[in-house]
Motif scaffolding. Structure first.
Motif, PDB file in Angstrom:
ATOM      1  N   GLU A 179      72.203  -6.999  70.592  1.00 42.99           N
ATOM      2  CA  GLU A 179      72.644  -6.209  71.754  1.00 42.99           C
ATOM      3  C   GLU A 179      71.716  -5.031  72.057  1.00 42.99           C
ATOM      4  O   GLU A 179      71.366  -4.267  71.165  1.00 42.99           O
ATOM      5  N   LEU A 180      71.352  -4.916  73.343  1.00 42.16           N
ATOM      6  CA  LEU A 180      70.627  -3.735  73.808  1.00 42.16           C
ATOM      7  C   LEU A 180      71.577  -2.810  74.552  1.00 42.16           C
ATOM      8  O   LEU A 180      71.438  -1.597  74.545  1.00 42.16           O
ATOM      9  N   GLU A 181      72.522  -3.444  75.228  1.00 37.13           N
ATOM     10  CA  GLU A 181      73.406  -2.698  76.121  1.00 37.13           C
ATOM     11  C   GLU A 181      74.672  -3.505  76.359  1.00 37.13           C
ATOM     12  O   GLU A 181      74.608  -4.740  76.401  1.00 37.13           O
ATOM     13  N   GLY A 182      75.799  -2.823  76.508  1.00 35.50           N
ATOM     14  CA  GLY A 182      77.035  -3.516  76.858  1.00 35.50           C
ATOM     15  C   GLY A 182      77.483  -3.062  78.240  1.00 35.50           C
ATOM     16  O   GLY A 182      77.356  -1.878  78.574  1.00 35.50           O
ATOM     17  N   PHE A 191      66.695   0.397  65.192  1.00 37.70           N
ATOM     18  CA  PHE A 191      67.676  -0.449  65.871  1.00 37.70           C
ATOM     19  C   PHE A 191      69.098   0.083  65.680  1.00 37.70           C
ATOM     20  O   PHE A 191      69.860   0.221  66.630  1.00 37.70           O
ATOM     21  N   ARG A 192      69.483   0.331  64.447  1.00 39.23           N
ATOM     22  CA  ARG A 192      70.811   0.887  64.177  1.00 39.23           C
ATOM     23  C   ARG A 192      70.651   2.094  63.269  1.00 39.23           C
ATOM     24  O   ARG A 192      70.282   1.970  62.108  1.00 39.23           O
ATOM     25  N   THR A 193      70.895   3.281  63.817  1.00 44.59           N
ATOM     26  CA  THR A 193      70.750   4.514  63.053  1.00 44.59           C
ATOM     27  C   THR A 193      72.054   5.290  63.148  1.00 44.59           C
ATOM     28  O   THR A 193      72.944   4.927  63.912  1.00 44.59           O
ATOM     29  N   GLU A 253      77.377   4.787  60.411  1.00 40.86           N
ATOM     30  CA  GLU A 253      77.288   3.327  60.287  1.00 40.86           C
ATOM     31  C   GLU A 253      77.273   2.917  58.810  1.00 40.86           C
ATOM     32  O   GLU A 253      76.628   3.565  57.993  1.00 40.86           O
ATOM     33  N   GLN A 294      72.320   7.676  73.655  1.00 40.15           N
ATOM     34  CA  GLN A 294      72.908   6.693  74.568  1.00 40.15           C
ATOM     35  C   GLN A 294      72.664   7.102  76.015  1.00 40.15           C
ATOM     36  O   GLN A 294      72.525   8.291  76.323  1.00 40.15           O
ATOM     37  N   SER A 326      76.537   0.705  79.122  1.00 38.62           N
ATOM     38  CA  SER A 326      76.248   1.640  78.031  1.00 38.62           C
ATOM     39  C   SER A 326      75.031   1.149  77.251  1.00 38.62           C
ATOM     40  O   SER A 326      75.078   0.125  76.572  1.00 38.62           O
ATOM     41  N   ALA A 327      73.931   1.896  77.396  1.00 41.21           N
ATOM     42  CA  ALA A 327      72.665   1.456  76.797  1.00 41.21           C
ATOM     43  C   ALA A 327      72.248   2.400  75.682  1.00 41.21           C
ATOM     44  O   ALA A 327      72.674   3.556  75.640  1.00 41.21           O
ATOM     45  N   GLY A 328      71.416   1.911  74.781  1.00 34.79           N
ATOM     46  CA  GLY A 328      70.880   2.752  73.718  1.00 34.79           C
ATOM     47  C   GLY A 328      69.425   3.070  74.039  1.00 34.79           C
ATOM     48  O   GLY A 328      68.624   2.170  74.249  1.00 34.79           O
ATOM     49  N   ARG A 360      67.263   2.075  70.971  1.00 32.36           N
ATOM     50  CA  ARG A 360      67.238   0.625  70.814  1.00 32.36           C
ATOM     51  C   ARG A 360      66.383  -0.023  71.899  1.00 32.36           C
ATOM     52  O   ARG A 360      65.625  -0.953  71.639  1.00 32.36           O
ATOM     53  N   ARG A 411      79.634  -4.322  56.297  1.00 33.56           N
ATOM     54  CA  ARG A 411      80.594  -4.591  57.365  1.00 33.56           C
ATOM     55  C   ARG A 411      80.999  -6.045  57.272  1.00 33.56           C
ATOM     56  O   ARG A 411      80.149  -6.930  57.200  1.00 33.56           O
ATOM     57  N   PHE A 439      71.758   8.691  67.269  1.00 32.95           N
ATOM     58  CA  PHE A 439      70.999   7.928  68.267  1.00 32.95           C
ATOM     59  C   PHE A 439      71.345   8.437  69.664  1.00 32.95           C
ATOM     60  O   PHE A 439      72.261   9.241  69.833  1.00 32.95           O
ATOM     61  N   ARG A 462      77.230   8.059  64.599  1.00 35.40           N
ATOM     62  CA  ARG A 462      78.182   7.152  63.947  1.00 35.40           C
ATOM     63  C   ARG A 462      77.748   6.970  62.507  1.00 35.40           C
ATOM     64  O   ARG A 462      76.578   6.668  62.246  1.00 35.40           O
TER      65      ARG A 462
END
Ligand code: ATP
Length: 488
Positions: free
Chosen positions: A289-292, A212-214, A204, A219, A357-359, A362, A100, A217, A202
């Motif tokens: 980031e954990l959550e936005g 952490f990033r899969t 990714e 949400q 919006s949380a994971g 994550r 990315r 996942f 996603r």
């Protein structure tokens, strides 16, 4: 370096004690996919329950839904995902690794730039100083190109009625398309929220750091609908509430922060966004980031009103989303099918939306990392997970000191009684010190030991995980004692 070791320690503890395994491990594993084992499934379910309790159960103004993962393709056209949900990537000409563009670091520094990349301006990004994470070469990249993040799948066996669908890349759209249904079937009044927890997918480009990033996942998302003009206040309210949620569940304050998005970082529909970030022990110890928490304005409901009007066109074009144009806006827009009529004010409007919006995966990782501790006790290393009681997979373990004199029967009975109220684990194997250590590693807050004295005066030893302090409590007071300590 110590920080990197910490993540490795957690990965190995997770495998050793059955929290998290690599998916399809016996076939060599499937990259970026993970399975939760017996302790992990309890932990993750407790994270979900804690979120639901705070966001839905404890509030009068939030209701829940559980929507399907497969949705009508027009949903993704209207939401903007079909056209815009892509990452800008570049391929290293030396080793062919694709990364990315916003994850490429300059020189050897490990950091992530926070910018919102505009696919239309892909060619303008200067990668001449960027380092390939695959081979370390500098500035040897192709032109940036968009890479679609949604997984495609086919529904139906017949050619005529089969159609291409996407696996949802966020749960939020299920909420927006049910906005009218919830309004019509409940007595909710604005301001109110609709919450959902579920899987998202996603594709990714780069996955990293364990769970952490899969690519698959979970949400936990809340869409909180409010009157335009009140949105800034609600955004602040949710930002504070969501930050406090992590603290209340034991995350150390020094490891948590809020970071406002800069203007060029905001998603095209967002008026404001703030991330709850956790200081993960990856690389040099990055804030991630954990959550936005975003102010999504009336974008989604407006877009779905537009989408609804293109249904005939969609059939005419045989489902070709590229031929659907959503740009026209009817004059009576504010009165559309996804608008809201406020009885008291006698006013109709399209609500604004605040979205925390949380994971789930994550935050599960953050809870694991934050709870993990090592200490030396009497010359021996003790590994432990200092979980908040609400998150601990097992709340109490019951041991007979020895496997004779009727002690196992007494201990087993206590354990069976407690199972009606919380997860309780019986263990009679090995030295009692080793049994304590195993529960420390699982994060179990209390261990109860039945011994000879239990038969004489009806008391058991209760040992607390963090302090290792012990006290004797009589068996008839034990349940009340634990429920108070565990707050369950
Ligand atoms: P990122 O910039 O890290 O890709 P994002 O800003 O695209 O994330 P959102 O779309 O805001 O993420 O998703 C909300 C939350 O969902 C994130 O804060 C994160 O906790 C979780 N999440 C998003 N993508 C993933 C993923 N690939 N793996 C695990 N959790 C994820």
């Amino acid at each position: 370096m110590a920080k990197i070791t910490k993540l490795d320690d957690i990965v190995s503890l997770c495998k050793r004690r059955g929290f998290i395994f690599q998916s399809s491990e016996i076939y060599g594993g499937l990259a970026s996919c993970y399975d939760y084992g017996p302790l992990g499934v309890e932990l993750k379910s407790n994270v979900r329950k804690a979120w639901w309790k705070s966001v839905v159960q404890m509030r009068d103004d939030v209701v829940g839904v559980d929507c399907s993962i497969l949705m009508h393709p027009l949903v993704w056209k209207a939401s903007g995902h079909a056209d815009k949900f892509a990452d800008l990537i570049a391929e290293c000409k030396k080793c062919n690794v694709r990364t990315r563009v916003d994850h490429l670091a300059e020189n050897a520094e490990e950091h992530t730039e926070h910018i919102s990349l505009d696919i239309a301006e892909a060619a303008e990004y200067d990668l001449s100083n960027k380092v390939c994470p695959g081979c370390g070469k500098i500035g040897q990249f192709t032109e940036p190109m968009p890479f679609k993040l949604m997984f495609e799948t086919q529904m139906g066996a017949n050619v005529d009625d089969s159609m291409m669908l996407y696996l949802r890349p966020e749960t939020a759209q299920g909420i927006f398309v049910n906005f009218r249904n919830v309004l019509d079937s409940t007595r909710v009044k604005i301001p109110f929220g609709i919450a959902q927890i579920g899987k998202s997918f996603r594709n990714e480009v780069t996955t990293k750091a364990f769970i952490f990033r899969t690519r698959e996942f979970e949400q936990a998302e809340l869409e909180f609908f409010c009157q335009p003009g009140t949105d800034d206040d609600w955004w602040h309210t949710w930002k504070d509430l969501r930050f406090q949620w992590y603290i209340d569940l034991g995350i150390k304050k020094e490891n948590l922060r809020l970071r406002d998005h800069a203007g060029d970082e905001l998603a095209h529909y967002a008026k404001a966004c703030v991330d709850v970030e956790y200081k993960f022990p990856f690389g040099s110890g990055d804030w991630q980031e954990l959550e936005g928490i975003a102010n999504r304005t009336d974008y989604d409901l407006r877009q779905h009103q537009r989408g609804m009007r293109t249904l005939n066109k969609w059939y005419e074009t045989k489902g070709d989303l590229t031929k659907i144009d959503l740009s026209d806006e009817a004059e009576d827009y504010e009165k559309g099918p996804l608008s809201y009529f406020d009885e008291e004010q006698k006013k109709r409007f399209i609500p604004y939306v605040i979205e925390p919006s949380a994971g789930i995966d994550r935050s599960t990782l953050a809870f694991l990392v934050d709870a993990y501790d090592e200490e030396e006790v009497k010359g021996q290393k003790r590994n432990l997970l200092r979980f908040h009681p609400a998150l601990a997979p097992i709340k109490a373990a019951v041991f007979p000191l020895v496997k004779k004199d009727g002690l196992p029967e007494i201990a087993q009975n206590i354990c069976n009684d407690f199972k009606k109220y919380f997860n309780c684990f019986y263990d009679q194997k090995g030295a009692v010190g080793r049994r304590y250590r195993r529960q420390d590693e699982a994060g179990t807050p209390y261990c109860l030991t039945v011994d000879g004295q239990t038969k004489e005066d009806g008391t058991v030893t209760v040992r607390e995980r963090d302090s290792m302090e012990q006290e004797r409590i009589s068996t008839d007071k034990l349940l009340g004692y634990l429920r108070e300590k565990l707050d369950i």
